[in-house]
Motif scaffolding. Structure first.
Motif, PDB file in Angstrom:
ATOM      1  N   LEU A 266      33.708 -25.104  85.499  1.00  0.00           N
ATOM      2  CA  LEU A 266      34.729 -24.059  85.359  1.00  0.00           C
ATOM      3  C   LEU A 266      35.339 -24.054  83.957  1.00  0.00           C
ATOM      4  O   LEU A 266      35.744 -23.000  83.447  1.00  0.00           O
ATOM      5  N   CYS A 267      35.379 -25.237  83.337  1.00  0.00           N
ATOM      6  CA  CYS A 267      35.936 -25.327  81.978  1.00  0.00           C
ATOM      7  C   CYS A 267      35.057 -24.594  80.959  1.00  0.00           C
ATOM      8  O   CYS A 267      35.551 -24.147  79.906  1.00  0.00           O
ATOM      9  N   VAL A 268      33.763 -24.496  81.232  1.00  0.00           N
ATOM     10  CA  VAL A 268      32.834 -23.814  80.301  1.00  0.00           C
ATOM     11  C   VAL A 268      32.135 -22.656  81.014  1.00  0.00           C
ATOM     12  O   VAL A 268      31.008 -22.303  80.687  1.00  0.00           O
ATOM     13  N   PHE A 269      32.819 -22.061  82.004  1.00  0.00           N
ATOM     14  CA  PHE A 269      32.190 -21.085  82.892  1.00  0.00           C
ATOM     15  C   PHE A 269      31.564 -19.896  82.155  1.00  0.00           C
ATOM     16  O   PHE A 269      30.394 -19.552  82.421  1.00  0.00           O
ATOM     17  N   PRO A 270      32.278 -19.221  81.219  1.00  0.00           N
ATOM     18  CA  PRO A 270      31.676 -18.051  80.551  1.00  0.00           C
ATOM     19  C   PRO A 270      30.389 -18.418  79.788  1.00  0.00           C
ATOM     20  O   PRO A 270      29.411 -17.657  79.816  1.00  0.00           O
ATOM     21  N   PHE A 271      30.395 -19.568  79.129  1.00  0.00           N
ATOM     22  CA  PHE A 271      29.222 -19.985  78.354  1.00  0.00           C
ATOM     23  C   PHE A 271      28.053 -20.358  79.286  1.00  0.00           C
ATOM     24  O   PHE A 271      26.895 -20.061  79.002  1.00  0.00           O
ATOM     25  N   PHE A 272      28.390 -21.009  80.408  1.00  0.00           N
ATOM     26  CA  PHE A 272      27.358 -21.454  81.347  1.00  0.00           C
ATOM     27  C   PHE A 272      26.659 -20.261  81.988  1.00  0.00           C
ATOM     28  O   PHE A 272      25.418 -20.197  82.034  1.00  0.00           O
ATOM     29  N   THR A 273      27.446 -19.302  82.508  1.00  0.00           N
ATOM     30  CA  THR A 273      26.850 -18.115  83.143  1.00  0.00           C
ATOM     31  C   THR A 273      26.108 -17.264  82.124  1.00  0.00           C
ATOM     32  O   THR A 273      25.051 -16.702  82.418  1.00  0.00           O
ATOM     33  N   GLY A 274      26.643 -17.189  80.882  1.00  0.00           N
ATOM     34  CA  GLY A 274      25.968 -16.431  79.823  1.00  0.00           C
ATOM     35  C   GLY A 274      24.615 -17.027  79.487  1.00  0.00           C
ATOM     36  O   GLY A 274      23.616 -16.309  79.298  1.00  0.00           O
ATOM     37  N   GLY A 275      24.563 -18.370  79.432  1.00  0.00           N
ATOM     38  CA  GLY A 275      23.301 -19.046  79.138  1.00  0.00           C
ATOM     39  C   GLY A 275      22.266 -18.833  80.230  1.00  0.00           C
ATOM     40  O   GLY A 275      21.082 -18.626  79.957  1.00  0.00           O
ATOM     41  N   VAL A 276      22.705 -18.843  81.497  1.00  0.00           N
ATOM     42  CA  VAL A 276      21.776 -18.611  82.617  1.00  0.00           C
ATOM     43  C   VAL A 276      21.235 -17.186  82.573  1.00  0.00           C
ATOM     44  O   VAL A 276      20.033 -16.949  82.756  1.00  0.00           O
ATOM     45  N   SER A 277      22.120 -16.208  82.317  1.00  0.00           N
ATOM     46  CA  SER A 277      21.686 -14.805  82.230  1.00  0.00           C
ATOM     47  C   SER A 277      20.657 -14.622  81.119  1.00  0.00           C
ATOM     48  O   SER A 277      19.630 -13.951  81.305  1.00  0.00           O
ATOM     49  N   TRP A 278      20.932 -15.226  79.972  1.00  0.00           N
ATOM     50  CA  TRP A 278      19.994 -15.114  78.845  1.00  0.00           C
ATOM     51  C   TRP A 278      18.640 -15.716  79.209  1.00  0.00           C
ATOM     52  O   TRP A 278      17.592 -15.148  78.891  1.00  0.00           O
ATOM     53  N   PHE A 279      18.649 -16.860  79.892  1.00  0.00           N
ATOM     54  CA  PHE A 279      17.404 -17.548  80.260  1.00  0.00           C
ATOM     55  C   PHE A 279      16.568 -16.676  81.199  1.00  0.00           C
ATOM     56  O   PHE A 279      15.353 -16.524  81.010  1.00  0.00           O
ATOM     57  N   VAL A 280      17.205 -16.099  82.225  1.00  0.00           N
ATOM     58  CA  VAL A 280      16.465 -15.295  83.208  1.00  0.00           C
ATOM     59  C   VAL A 280      15.906 -14.028  82.560  1.00  0.00           C
ATOM     60  O   VAL A 280      14.760 -13.637  82.810  1.00  0.00           O
ATOM     61  N   GLU A 281      16.702 -13.383  81.705  1.00  0.00           N
ATOM     62  CA  GLU A 281      16.285 -12.101  81.121  1.00  0.00           C
ATOM     63  C   GLU A 281      15.288 -12.279  79.982  1.00  0.00           C
ATOM     64  O   GLU A 281      14.329 -11.499  79.856  1.00  0.00           O
ATOM     65  N   ASN A 282      15.483 -13.304  79.139  1.00  0.00           N
ATOM     66  CA  ASN A 282      14.647 -13.443  77.946  1.00  0.00           C
ATOM     67  C   ASN A 282      13.496 -14.429  78.102  1.00  0.00           C
ATOM     68  O   ASN A 282      12.414 -14.211  77.555  1.00  0.00           O
ATOM     69  N   VAL A 283      13.698 -15.512  78.826  1.00  0.00           N
ATOM     70  CA  VAL A 283      12.638 -16.506  78.994  1.00  0.00           C
ATOM     71  C   VAL A 283      11.769 -16.174  80.203  1.00  0.00           C
ATOM     72  O   VAL A 283      10.540 -16.178  80.128  1.00  0.00           O
ATOM     73  N   MET A 284      12.426 -15.872  81.346  1.00  0.00           N
ATOM     74  CA  MET A 284      11.665 -15.530  82.547  1.00  0.00           C
ATOM     75  C   MET A 284      11.199 -14.081  82.552  1.00  0.00           C
ATOM     76  O   MET A 284      10.288 -13.722  83.300  1.00  0.00           O
ATOM     77  N   GLY A 285      11.839 -13.251  81.724  1.00  0.00           N
ATOM     78  CA  GLY A 285      11.424 -11.848  81.606  1.00  0.00           C
ATOM     79  C   GLY A 285      11.787 -10.995  82.802  1.00  0.00           C
ATOM     80  O   GLY A 285      11.154  -9.961  83.055  1.00  0.00           O
ATOM     81  N   VAL A 286      12.821 -11.394  83.559  1.00  0.00           N
ATOM     82  CA  VAL A 286      13.255 -10.618  84.734  1.00  0.00           C
ATOM     83  C   VAL A 286      14.456  -9.779  84.318  1.00  0.00           C
ATOM     84  O   VAL A 286      15.528 -10.305  84.033  1.00  0.00           O
ATOM     85  N   THR A 287      14.277  -8.465  84.268  1.00  0.00           N
ATOM     86  CA  THR A 287      15.347  -7.584  83.786  1.00  0.00           C
ATOM     87  C   THR A 287      15.802  -6.569  84.823  1.00  0.00           C
ATOM     88  O   THR A 287      16.911  -6.050  84.749  1.00  0.00           O
TER      89      THR A 287
END
Length: 567
Positions: A266-287
């Motif tokens: 929760l202390c790093v929540f915005p960065f953590f969720t942002g990193g997961v979104s980037w990984f799914v969209e850019n690395v996994m290619g799911v958009t």
């Protein structure tokens, strides 16, 4: 949704079946598995990393972190895992459960373990009625295992069906624009939901439906997932209600581990969720939105648990100390557990002998405490207090038997190594010590049973008999205390005076027993008390004298062990 009082009673009945299954499974495991399963589990959890891997593997196979943590609690309850080892397995279970989340989001499929419960009972019933104790224990374990998962399944079936009625949760749309407050609120909602439906995978399905309907964003869905990780710990804590102190600590460790994890994320929540979104969209290619959100939630679940383990695996001892502080060990809840001898590879021969020596001293201290309980039992009048103390004596008798086997087995393994002739003779004397200390425990239990039989007659000893018994038990207690001194100072130079003091006390015990034996015959003839009371009276006196003999045998073995060490 219509949820009647009858439905609520079915929910309570499901909980009762679950708790009974947990208790039966743990008892069957304790009777049958004993040394073998304990050795296997000890080997699998020799360090934190292998413990985590074990938890991951089991949870990935059964697809339920609740099932794994419940089994871990039962293992701890049975004394097969230490608290520290269980924490590592629970950490692995948190990672293993993310496999289920991926299956739900990708395939919508989940293995139902409860489907195998009834067929398992068919295998268990012949074993349950077997004459052989080991087979009967296996039957009890199978029945407990089946009831456990039947109870879990029925808990989910009889809980308010939120998963199939997600429209009940449409009101949450009103609380999605409160900033970080919304995140905290949804963590709380996720926790409560998972506690109600008794399965984090079911709550994950609810979360996916809410996100798919556009009621909440991915970030708030991630907050629900964090809450689910806290809520899923309720299952293990429910299972631990019937367990011992160590089992309750293991269940609490699961809660503490997940709460710590949620706090730092929760202390790093915005960065953590942002990193997961980037990984799914850019690395996994799911958009595509309809596919991306389930994958993002599954990726968030995995990333959270993996990172949490990587961070907190270094704080296992801190978590252990925390739960031990919150749930202190009660003396009457003491369980069998070796303190100085551990599983796995043996130490060097000299260090192994030192470890065994310390364990023998601890064994002798427990025998001394057991004798103290007998003295307490003699003067206890209230039935509840008497039964409680007598149960503790019985429990210590089991602990004594287990300790003798464990220490003797360890010493035998040490003796198989390359040792000097002096060390081998020393081990032989230590084995003798262990055997004699176990005999002290047997004598204490015999004394307790004699006192119990006397109590059931409704008669009592005369004041003079009590005075003589107290004097004999005082002498015997002094002999045990002196034995502890000899064991503790076995390597001291001035041990001879301590050994002589033990022999002097033993002579006093023998002389006093002879005096009381002659006087008892006279008192029974003079009708001062009944013949039956005279029998119980002399049984106690004779057992104390026999206990004194065992004490002297321990002292002799300890002094001989010192002489062998000194040669």
């Amino acid at each position: 949704m219509d949820y009647s009082f009858y439905d609520f009673l079915k929910l309570l009945g499901s909980l009762a079946l679950f708790l009974y299954g947990m208790k039966t499974m743990s008892e069957g495991l304790q009777k049958f598995a004993g040394d073998r399963l304990r050795n296997i589990l000890t080997a699998m959890t020799t360090n934190r990393v292998t413990g985590v891997l074990t938890g991951m593997l089991i949870t990935a196979l059964v697809q339920s972190s609740s099932a794994t943590t419940v089994m871990v609690v039962s293992f701890v309850n049975a004394g097969l895992l230490t608290l520290a080892q269980s924490i590592g397995v629970i950490m692995g279970a948190n990672i293993g459960t993310t496999v289920t989340a991926w299956i739900i989001s990708a395939l919508g499929f989940q293995v139902d373990i409860s489907a195998f419960a009834l067929p398992l009972l068919a295998f268990g019933i012949p074993l349950l009625f077997s004459q052989k104790s080991s087979r009967k224990s296996v039957g009890e374990f199978i029945f407990g295992f089946s009831f456990l998962f039947m109870g879990l399944s029925m808990l989910q079936a009889n809980a308010p069906d939120l998963e199939k009625n997600p429209e009940m949760l449409a009101f949450v749309q009103s609380y999605t624009d409160m900033g970080f407050g919304s995140v905290l609120l949804f963590v709380l909602i996720g926790t409560v939901l998972t506690m109600i439906v008794q399965a984090s995978s079911a709550t994950m399905a609810i979360t996916l439906i809410m996100c798919a309907n556009g009621w909440i964003s991915f970030e708030l869905g991630a907050a629900l997932v964090l809450g689910e990780n806290i809520g899923t710990t309720i299952t293990a804590n429910l299972a631990a209600l019937t367990g011992n102190t160590q089992a309750r600590r293991a269940a609490l460790a699961h809660l503490v581990f997940n709460v710590f994890g949620v706090i730092w994320v929760l202390c790093v929540f915005p960065f953590f969720t942002g990193g997961v979104s980037w990984f799914v969209e850019n690395v996994m290619g799911v958009t595509e939105m309809s596919v991306a959100v389930p994958f993002k939630l599954s990726a968030f679940h995995t990333a959270f648990n993996v990172c949490n383990v990587l961070v907190l695996i270094w704080f296992v001892r801190f978590i252990e100390r925390t739960v031990c502080f919150i749930i202190p060990q009660k003396e009457q809840d003491e369980e069998f557990r070796l303190r100085y001898i551990t599983g796995g590879m043996l130490s060097t021969s000299e260090l192994s002998i030192v470890q065994a020596s310390k364990e023998i001293h601890l064994f002798a201290q427990r025998a001394s405490r057991m004798f103290g309980m007998v003295g307490e039992l003699l003067r206890t009048e209230k039935d509840d207090d008497f039964n409680r103390i007598f149960s503790r004596v019985q429990k210590y008798e089991n602990i004594s038997d287990n300790m003798e086997l464990e220490i003797a087995d360890y010493l035998n393994k040490v003796s198989e190594g390359r040792l000097s002739s002096e060390s081998k003779l020393q081990i032989r004397e230590m084995l003798r010590e262990v055997s004699e200390i176990e005999s002290i425990g047997d004598s204490c239990y015999n004394l307790a049973r004699t006192i119990n039989r006397k109590r059931q007659t409704g008669q009592d000893f005369t004041p003079q008999q009590y005075e003589h018994i107290d004097s004999m038990m005082k002498l015997t207690g002094e002999a045990i205390e002196q034995m502890l001194v000899v064991i503790e100072r076995r390597h001291a130079d001035h041990l001879t005076s301590d050994v002589n003091k033990s022999f002097n006390i033993e002579h006093e015990i023998n002389n006093f027993r002879s005096q009381l034996k002659d006087k008892n015959i006279i008192d029974v003839n003079d009708k001062k008390y009944s013949y039956q009371m005279g029998v119980y009276y002399m049984d106690i006196i004779a057992e104390c004298e026999k206990l004194g003999d065992y004490v002297v045998n321990v002292v002799e073995a300890s002094s001989d062990s010192r002489e062998q060490k000194g040669t």
